[in-house]
Design an enzyme around this catalytic site. Structure first.
Site, PDB file in Angstrom:
ATOM      1  N   CYS A  55      51.691  77.800  52.102  1.00 50.34           N
ATOM      2  CA  CYS A  55      50.420  78.101  52.777  1.00 50.34           C
ATOM      3  C   CYS A  55      49.738  79.296  52.111  1.00 50.34           C
ATOM      4  O   CYS A  55      50.337  80.354  51.957  1.00 50.34           O
ATOM      5  CB  CYS A  55      50.671  78.411  54.250  1.00 50.34           C
ATOM      6  SG  CYS A  55      49.242  79.131  55.076  1.00 50.34           S
ATOM      7  N   CYS A  58      49.584  82.442  54.685  1.00 49.37           N
ATOM      8  CA  CYS A  58      50.766  83.128  55.225  1.00 49.37           C
ATOM      9  C   CYS A  58      50.986  84.471  54.510  1.00 49.37           C
ATOM     10  O   CYS A  58      50.644  84.625  53.323  1.00 49.37           O
ATOM     11  CB  CYS A  58      52.007  82.252  55.068  1.00 49.37           C
ATOM     12  SG  CYS A  58      52.234  81.064  56.411  1.00 49.37           S
ATOM     13  N   ASN A  80      36.495  85.278  50.834  1.00 44.01           N
ATOM     14  CA  ASN A  80      36.793  83.893  50.484  1.00 44.01           C
ATOM     15  C   ASN A  80      36.807  83.720  48.959  1.00 44.01           C
ATOM     16  O   ASN A  80      35.856  84.115  48.276  1.00 44.01           O
ATOM     17  CB  ASN A  80      35.733  82.971  51.111  1.00 44.01           C
ATOM     18  CG  ASN A  80      36.167  81.520  51.165  1.00 44.01           C
ATOM     19  OD1 ASN A  80      36.644  80.978  50.175  1.00 44.01           O
ATOM     20  ND2 ASN A  80      35.968  80.897  52.310  1.00 44.01           N
ATOM     21  N   HIS A 119      52.283  81.067  61.165  1.00 42.77           N
ATOM     22  CA  HIS A 119      51.611  79.858  60.693  1.00 42.77           C
ATOM     23  C   HIS A 119      51.497  78.781  61.780  1.00 42.77           C
ATOM     24  O   HIS A 119      50.601  77.938  61.733  1.00 42.77           O
ATOM     25  CB  HIS A 119      52.420  79.316  59.508  1.00 42.77           C
ATOM     26  CG  HIS A 119      51.845  78.119  58.834  1.00 42.77           C
ATOM     27  ND1 HIS A 119      50.924  78.206  57.825  1.00 42.77           N
ATOM     28  CD2 HIS A 119      52.066  76.792  59.018  1.00 42.77           C
ATOM     29  CE1 HIS A 119      50.598  76.987  57.407  1.00 42.77           C
ATOM     30  NE2 HIS A 119      51.280  76.109  58.120  1.00 42.77           N
ATOM     31  N   ASN A 159      37.002  76.073  62.183  1.00 42.43           N
ATOM     32  CA  ASN A 159      37.247  74.629  62.132  1.00 42.43           C
ATOM     33  C   ASN A 159      38.704  74.434  62.434  1.00 42.43           C
ATOM     34  O   ASN A 159      39.556  74.899  61.671  1.00 42.43           O
ATOM     35  CB  ASN A 159      36.983  74.060  60.737  1.00 42.43           C
ATOM     36  CG  ASN A 159      35.528  74.014  60.404  1.00 42.43           C
ATOM     37  OD1 ASN A 159      34.684  73.876  61.283  1.00 42.43           O
ATOM     38  ND2 ASN A 159      35.228  74.138  59.127  1.00 42.43           N
ATOM     39  N   SER A 167      41.193  72.889  56.258  1.00 36.35           N
ATOM     40  CA  SER A 167      42.080  72.650  55.122  1.00 36.35           C
ATOM     41  C   SER A 167      43.491  73.135  55.406  1.00 36.35           C
ATOM     42  O   SER A 167      44.393  72.872  54.629  1.00 36.35           O
ATOM     43  CB  SER A 167      41.514  73.350  53.882  1.00 36.35           C
ATOM     44  OG  SER A 167      41.358  74.736  54.136  1.00 36.35           O
ATOM     45  N   HIS A 170      47.117  77.018  59.468  1.00 36.68           N
ATOM     46  CA  HIS A 170      47.336  78.442  59.759  1.00 36.68           C
ATOM     47  C   HIS A 170      46.145  78.957  60.585  1.00 36.68           C
ATOM     48  O   HIS A 170      45.002  78.715  60.220  1.00 36.68           O
ATOM     49  CB  HIS A 170      47.472  79.224  58.451  1.00 36.68           C
ATOM     50  CG  HIS A 170      48.057  80.585  58.654  1.00 36.68           C
ATOM     51  ND1 HIS A 170      49.304  80.935  58.221  1.00 36.68           N
ATOM     52  CD2 HIS A 170      47.561  81.665  59.302  1.00 36.68           C
ATOM     53  CE1 HIS A 170      49.553  82.189  58.582  1.00 36.68           C
ATOM     54  NE2 HIS A 170      48.499  82.655  59.230  1.00 36.68           N
ATOM     55  N   HIS A 172      43.095  80.563  61.659  1.00 36.54           N
ATOM     56  CA  HIS A 172      42.121  81.365  60.915  1.00 36.54           C
ATOM     57  C   HIS A 172      40.710  80.926  61.253  1.00 36.54           C
ATOM     58  O   HIS A 172      40.501  79.852  61.805  1.00 36.54           O
ATOM     59  CB  HIS A 172      42.343  81.216  59.400  1.00 36.54           C
ATOM     60  CG  HIS A 172      41.952  79.867  58.864  1.00 36.54           C
ATOM     61  ND1 HIS A 172      42.745  78.752  59.017  1.00 36.54           N
ATOM     62  CD2 HIS A 172      40.843  79.437  58.191  1.00 36.54           C
ATOM     63  CE1 HIS A 172      42.152  77.711  58.456  1.00 36.54           C
ATOM     64  NE2 HIS A 172      40.988  78.086  57.947  1.00 36.54           N
ATOM     65  N   GLN A 174      36.366  81.546  59.689  1.00 40.75           N
ATOM     66  CA  GLN A 174      35.572  82.002  58.548  1.00 40.75           C
ATOM     67  C   GLN A 174      34.364  82.797  59.037  1.00 40.75           C
ATOM     68  O   GLN A 174      33.889  82.604  60.158  1.00 40.75           O
ATOM     69  CB  GLN A 174      35.067  80.804  57.741  1.00 40.75           C
ATOM     70  CG  GLN A 174      36.182  79.980  57.120  1.00 40.75           C
ATOM     71  CD  GLN A 174      35.630  79.019  56.078  1.00 40.75           C
ATOM     72  OE1 GLN A 174      34.780  79.377  55.255  1.00 40.75           O
ATOM     73  NE2 GLN A 174      36.095  77.790  56.104  1.00 40.75           N
ATOM     74  N   LYS A 317      34.615  60.702  68.653  1.00 42.15           N
ATOM     75  CA  LYS A 317      33.230  60.274  68.690  1.00 42.15           C
ATOM     76  C   LYS A 317      32.649  60.330  67.282  1.00 42.15           C
ATOM     77  O   LYS A 317      32.878  61.285  66.545  1.00 42.15           O
ATOM     78  CB  LYS A 317      32.434  61.228  69.590  1.00 42.15           C
ATOM     79  CG  LYS A 317      30.949  60.935  69.628  1.00 42.15           C
ATOM     80  CD  LYS A 317      30.218  61.949  70.490  1.00 42.15           C
ATOM     81  CE  LYS A 317      28.721  61.744  70.443  1.00 42.15           C
ATOM     82  NZ  LYS A 317      28.300  60.444  70.997  1.00 42.15           N
TER      83      LYS A 317
HETATM   84  P1  H2U Z   1      38.875  76.067  56.379  1.00 36.75           P
HETATM   85  O1  H2U Z   1      40.234  75.539  56.654  1.00 36.75           O
HETATM   86  O2  H2U Z   1      38.099  76.357  57.628  1.00 36.75           O
HETATM   87  O3  H2U Z   1      38.143  75.216  55.381  1.00 36.75           O
HETATM   88  O4  H2U Z   1      39.056  77.525  55.719  1.00 36.75           O
HETATM   89  C1  H2U Z   1      39.799  77.786  54.586  1.00 36.75           C
HETATM   90  C2  H2U Z   1      38.989  78.665  53.667  1.00 36.75           C
HETATM   91  O5  H2U Z   1      39.875  79.401  52.865  1.00 36.75           O
HETATM   92  C3  H2U Z   1      38.069  77.868  52.763  1.00 36.75           C
HETATM   93  O6  H2U Z   1      36.741  78.296  52.939  1.00 36.75           O
HETATM   94  C4  H2U Z   1      39.341  79.496  51.559  1.00 36.75           C
HETATM   95  C5  H2U Z   1      38.567  78.207  51.359  1.00 36.75           C
HETATM   96  O7  H2U Z   1      37.496  78.431  50.480  1.00 36.75           O
HETATM   97  N1  H2U Z   1      40.425  79.692  50.611  1.00 36.75           N
HETATM   98  C6  H2U Z   1      40.524  80.893  49.936  1.00 36.75           C
HETATM   99  O8  H2U Z   1      39.676  81.766  50.087  1.00 36.75           O
HETATM  100  N2  H2U Z   1      41.580  81.111  49.096  1.00 36.75           N
HETATM  101  C7  H2U Z   1      42.549  80.184  48.839  1.00 36.75           C
HETATM  102  O9  H2U Z   1      43.475  80.460  48.109  1.00 36.75           O
HETATM  103  C8  H2U Z   1      42.435  78.835  49.428  1.00 36.75           C
HETATM  104  C9  H2U Z   1      41.363  78.628  50.445  1.00 36.75           C
HETATM  105 ZN    ZN Z   2      50.499  79.931  56.888  1.00 37.96          ZN
END
Ligand code: H2U
Ligand code: ZN
Length: 350
Positions: A55, A58, A80, A119, A159, A167, A170, A172, A174, A317
């Site tokens: 992950c 983590c 990000n 996690h 999300n 994605s 864990h 989290h 944004q 839906k």
């Molecule tokens: P979501 O699961 O809401 O998409 O959020 C994960 C975010 O984490 C996503 O915007 C970022 C992705 O760009 N990310 C990182 O900043 N670093 C990473 O190593 C993987 C994902």
């Molecule tokens: Zn994790």
């Protein structure tokens, strides 16, 4: 007895107005009995491991960009690595002003907020004191990002669940802080301003009073917040969290507000988990006044929860067909959705 039986007009197709974004939703309560033969999706198996070596959120793990997360033990915030917005001086318009082909430069800052090192957790499963720490970070980030002259809006959202495109399980969220006010909060700004100028009072504070009078769409509440299914809800179990006193932004929060928001978020998300006995997917986020230096007395802070599930952990839906080409539509009434959510336990697995 459900509220529909005492209000026969609600058993027939009708449209409801959303004064917050000035749009309509079609309600077709007579369709709830129709058979379903479309796609079903299996809920993902529950994640139970507290630490996942693969992950990227983590503690101690390497992210895709090569950075290594610290051994954090509370809330962890980072920029990000695949940001949709980039900081910098806003450039001038791309090309000449054009009524048909128009583009503008957009700058901003995108961050990821890990709620907890564990996690396996979700907001609903976290200790209230740990959720308070998350609320405090939302407040700090709003103030810090919002104080930058190049930032006009701080959008915080989560999300949750693969069904919503998250994605990673864990816990989290944004933060996207942008140079322009995005479309949804801009529409809400214009609607709240128009109402404020017409009535001299704030739209969502007046709306909450109406909801408190009837009570039929309220799910749960505490000293400072109310969670309800809005009269104009589009998603089957959509909810709106409203403050009981004047709050325009996380920037206005006292420690009491933070504790109360943490409480209402935990209770609402636990009810959601209990609805279909599944870790409930949703997109949620906070709307608050813009940070471009204006005062925005018309703005009421609030949270939207938009969950996709309709009738089971497997049936979601779809916003397709008439909804893409005409307008959003729902079958179960907001009143019956609220009644179901209200009847659920606030204890995990209850
Ligand atoms: P979501 O699961 O809401 O998409 O959020 C994960 C975010 O984490 C996503 O915007 C970022 C992705 O760009 N990310 C990182 O900043 N670093 C990473 O190593 C993987 C994902
Ligand atoms: Zn994790």
């Amino acid at each position: 007895m459900s509220s529909e039986t005492t209000q026969p007009n609600r058993n027939r197709p009708h449209r409801r107005y959303n004064p917050l974004r000035r749009s309509w939703v079609l309600v077709s309560p007579q369709r709830t009995a129709r058979p379903w033969q479309g796609e079903t999706t299996k809920p993902a198996a529950p994640q139970r491991i507290a630490y996942d070596p693969s992950c990227y959120l983590c503690p101690g793990n390497k992210r895709s960009g090569g950075q290594v997360n610290p051994q954090y033990d509370g809330v962890f915030v980072f920029d990000n690595d695949f940001a949709a917005l980039m900081p910098g001086e806003p450039e001038s318009l791309v090309g000449e002003p054009d009524d048909l082909l128009r583009a503008e430069a957009e700058t901003g800052i995108c961050r990821v907020v890990c709620f907890h090192p564990d996690h396996s957790l979700t907001l609903s499963q976290m200790q209230p004191a740990d959720i308070v720490k998350v609320v405090e970070v939302w407040q700090q980030e709003t103030v810090e990002l919002g104080s930058r002259p190049e930032i006009s809006y701080v959008q915080i959202f989560e999300n949750r669940g693969a069904m919503m495109g998250s994605s990673n399980p864990h816990p989290h969220c944004q933060i996207w802080a942008s140079g322009h006010v995005p479309d949804e909060p801009l529409a809400e700004t214009l609607a709240q301003r128009e109402y404020f100028l017409k009535h001299g009072t704030t739209l969502l504070d007046d709306y909450l009073k109406r909801e408190q009078q009837s009570g039929e769409r309220i799910v749960c509440e505490n000293a400072h917040f109310v969670a309800l299914v809005p009269f104009w809800a589009v998603w089957p179990f959509e909810t709106l969290v409203l403050p009981k006193s004047r709050l325009g932004s996380f920037a206005d929060f006292t420690p009491e507000h933070s504790a109360a928001l943490a409480d209402i978020l935990k209770r609402l998300t636990t009810r959601y988990d209990n609805l279909f006995q599944v870790s409930f997917p949703y997109t949620m986020g906070f709307h608050q006044r813009p940070t471009d230096g204006e005062s925005y007395p018309e703005w009421t802070f609030h949270a939207h929860f938009y969950p996709p599930l309709l009738r089971s952990a497997e049936v979601k839906k779809f916003m397709v067909g008439f909804e893409m080409l005409g307008m959003p539509q729902r079958d179960i009434t907001p009143e019956s959705a609220a009644e179901r959510l209200r009847g659920l336990s606030e204890v995990a697995g209850g």
